[in-house]
Design a protein around this motif. Sequence first.
Motif, PDB file in Angstrom:
ATOM      1  N   ARG A  28      11.626  -3.356  40.874  1.00 56.89           N
ATOM      2  CA  ARG A  28      12.305  -4.334  41.739  1.00 56.89           C
ATOM      3  C   ARG A  28      13.597  -4.806  41.076  1.00 56.89           C
ATOM      4  O   ARG A  28      14.598  -5.035  41.749  1.00 56.89           O
ATOM      5  CB  ARG A  28      11.357  -5.511  42.006  1.00 56.89           C
ATOM      6  CG  ARG A  28      11.894  -6.498  42.995  1.00 56.89           C
ATOM      7  CD  ARG A  28      10.780  -7.451  43.447  1.00 56.89           C
ATOM      8  NE  ARG A  28      11.286  -8.461  44.323  1.00 56.89           N
ATOM      9  CZ  ARG A  28      11.451  -8.302  45.632  1.00 56.89           C
ATOM     10  NH1 ARG A  28      11.154  -7.170  46.190  1.00 56.89           N
ATOM     11  NH2 ARG A  28      11.915  -9.293  46.368  1.00 56.89           N
TER      12      ARG A  28
ATOM     13  N   LEU B  83      16.464  -2.560  41.810  1.00 54.60           N
ATOM     14  CA  LEU B  83      17.051  -2.825  43.128  1.00 54.60           C
ATOM     15  C   LEU B  83      18.098  -3.925  43.025  1.00 54.60           C
ATOM     16  O   LEU B  83      19.187  -3.813  43.579  1.00 54.60           O
ATOM     17  CB  LEU B  83      15.981  -3.243  44.132  1.00 54.60           C
ATOM     18  CG  LEU B  83      15.074  -2.160  44.677  1.00 54.60           C
ATOM     19  CD1 LEU B  83      13.975  -2.771  45.527  1.00 54.60           C
ATOM     20  CD2 LEU B  83      15.849  -1.131  45.466  1.00 54.60           C
ATOM     21  N   LYS B  84      17.748  -4.982  42.327  1.00 60.78           N
ATOM     22  CA  LYS B  84      18.648  -6.122  42.196  1.00 60.78           C
ATOM     23  C   LYS B  84      19.896  -5.775  41.395  1.00 60.78           C
ATOM     24  O   LYS B  84      21.004  -6.134  41.788  1.00 60.78           O
ATOM     25  CB  LYS B  84      17.930  -7.307  41.520  1.00 60.78           C
ATOM     26  CG  LYS B  84      16.824  -7.878  42.346  1.00 60.78           C
ATOM     27  CD  LYS B  84      17.398  -8.637  43.518  1.00 60.78           C
ATOM     28  CE  LYS B  84      16.340  -8.921  44.541  1.00 60.78           C
ATOM     29  NZ  LYS B  84      16.776  -8.741  45.901  1.00 60.78           N
TER      30      LYS B  84
ATOM     31  N   ASP C 121      21.501  -3.307  44.927  1.00 61.80           N
ATOM     32  CA  ASP C 121      22.129  -4.380  45.712  1.00 61.80           C
ATOM     33  C   ASP C 121      23.659  -4.327  45.647  1.00 61.80           C
ATOM     34  O   ASP C 121      24.314  -4.363  46.687  1.00 61.80           O
ATOM     35  CB  ASP C 121      21.606  -5.751  45.299  1.00 61.80           C
ATOM     36  CG  ASP C 121      20.219  -6.049  45.845  1.00 61.80           C
ATOM     37  OD1 ASP C 121      19.677  -5.224  46.612  1.00 61.80           O
ATOM     38  OD2 ASP C 121      19.675  -7.115  45.517  1.00 61.80           O
TER      39      ASP C 121
ATOM     40  N   TYR D 158      20.723  -8.842  56.239  1.00 61.28           N
ATOM     41  CA  TYR D 158      19.860  -8.696  55.066  1.00 61.28           C
ATOM     42  C   TYR D 158      18.818  -9.802  55.088  1.00 61.28           C
ATOM     43  O   TYR D 158      19.139 -10.986  55.078  1.00 61.28           O
ATOM     44  CB  TYR D 158      20.685  -8.762  53.779  1.00 61.28           C
ATOM     45  CG  TYR D 158      19.849  -8.599  52.537  1.00 61.28           C
ATOM     46  CD1 TYR D 158      19.047  -7.482  52.345  1.00 61.28           C
ATOM     47  CD2 TYR D 158      19.859  -9.565  51.544  1.00 61.28           C
ATOM     48  CE1 TYR D 158      18.281  -7.320  51.201  1.00 61.28           C
ATOM     49  CE2 TYR D 158      19.102  -9.421  50.389  1.00 61.28           C
ATOM     50  CZ  TYR D 158      18.316  -8.302  50.227  1.00 61.28           C
ATOM     51  OH  TYR D 158      17.557  -8.146  49.095  1.00 61.28           O
TER      52      TYR D 158
ATOM     53  N   LYS E 142      16.420 -11.317  52.922  1.00 62.25           N
ATOM     54  CA  LYS E 142      16.150 -11.371  51.487  1.00 62.25           C
ATOM     55  C   LYS E 142      14.661 -11.458  51.151  1.00 62.25           C
ATOM     56  O   LYS E 142      14.188 -10.782  50.255  1.00 62.25           O
ATOM     57  CB  LYS E 142      16.906 -12.547  50.867  1.00 62.25           C
ATOM     58  CG  LYS E 142      16.877 -12.569  49.374  1.00 62.25           C
ATOM     59  CD  LYS E 142      17.746 -13.669  48.819  1.00 62.25           C
ATOM     60  CE  LYS E 142      17.753 -13.603  47.311  1.00 62.25           C
ATOM     61  NZ  LYS E 142      18.715 -14.531  46.726  1.00 62.25           N
TER      62      LYS E 142
ATOM     63  N   GLN F 154      12.151 -10.285  52.658  1.00 63.86           N
ATOM     64  CA  GLN F 154      11.458  -9.016  52.912  1.00 63.86           C
ATOM     65  C   GLN F 154      12.140  -7.840  52.220  1.00 63.86           C
ATOM     66  O   GLN F 154      11.613  -6.738  52.236  1.00 63.86           O
ATOM     67  CB  GLN F 154      11.406  -8.752  54.416  1.00 63.86           C
ATOM     68  CG  GLN F 154      10.684  -9.818  55.187  1.00 63.86           C
ATOM     69  CD  GLN F 154      10.878  -9.635  56.686  1.00 63.86           C
ATOM     70  OE1 GLN F 154      10.920  -8.525  57.181  1.00 63.86           O
ATOM     71  NE2 GLN F 154      10.987 -10.734  57.400  1.00 63.86           N
ATOM     72  N   ASN F 155      13.328  -8.081  51.649  1.00 57.89           N
ATOM     73  CA  ASN F 155      14.132  -7.031  51.029  1.00 57.89           C
ATOM     74  C   ASN F 155      14.398  -5.898  52.033  1.00 57.89           C
ATOM     75  O   ASN F 155      14.168  -4.723  51.754  1.00 57.89           O
ATOM     76  CB  ASN F 155      13.469  -6.508  49.757  1.00 57.89           C
ATOM     77  CG  ASN F 155      14.483  -6.235  48.672  1.00 57.89           C
ATOM     78  OD1 ASN F 155      15.623  -6.676  48.748  1.00 57.89           O
ATOM     79  ND2 ASN F 155      14.076  -5.493  47.675  1.00 57.89           N
TER      80      ASN F 155
ATOM     81  N   GLN G 227      14.102  -0.511  54.477  1.00 53.26           N
ATOM     82  CA  GLN G 227      13.201  -1.285  53.630  1.00 53.26           C
ATOM     83  C   GLN G 227      13.419  -0.879  52.180  1.00 53.26           C
ATOM     84  O   GLN G 227      13.391   0.304  51.854  1.00 53.26           O
ATOM     85  CB  GLN G 227      11.749  -1.023  54.017  1.00 53.26           C
ATOM     86  CG  GLN G 227      11.431  -1.411  55.439  1.00 53.26           C
ATOM     87  CD  GLN G 227      10.026  -1.001  55.856  1.00 53.26           C
ATOM     88  OE1 GLN G 227       9.391  -0.155  55.246  1.00 53.26           O
ATOM     89  NE2 GLN G 227       9.548  -1.609  56.930  1.00 53.26           N
TER      90      GLN G 227
END
Length: 135
Positions: free
Chosen positions: A82, A85-86, A90, A108, A110, A112-113, A124
């Motif tokens: 995760r 992703l950030k 992102d 977006y 946030k 639920q990403n 997703q």
Amino acid sequence: MDKSLISKKAAKDELWRRGQISLYKLSPEQKDFSKRISESKEPIPVILCSRRIGKSFFALCLSVDTCLKKKNSVVKFLAPTRQMLKSIIDPMMAELLEDCPDELRPQYLKNQNVYKFQNGSVLQMAGTDSGNAER
């Protein structure tokens, strides 16, 4: 000046509407990946390539193209963690969407990403750490 020519911005906006942003966003190597995948007879095409060639950007671009082209589609984008992703995905997504016309810009969500597109499609995003790979 030839009045049949359109501006660069108008051309890009049209590619966004058609779900073909990969035509101008991808490098020549990435375009070759796309061609090889589309021509492959394999059920799961595999691309073996070096680091730093833009695999994540390539995958994001194709994901967005799919969401734009195919109404109500669900595209799942996975990263090892995760945090990845950030820190990586992102900012890459922000770069990818920087010239997206407002009427096509996904929302977006946030919590639920998820990126939710106007046509009902969703992108997703998930990390596979913390036992999430099984889900």
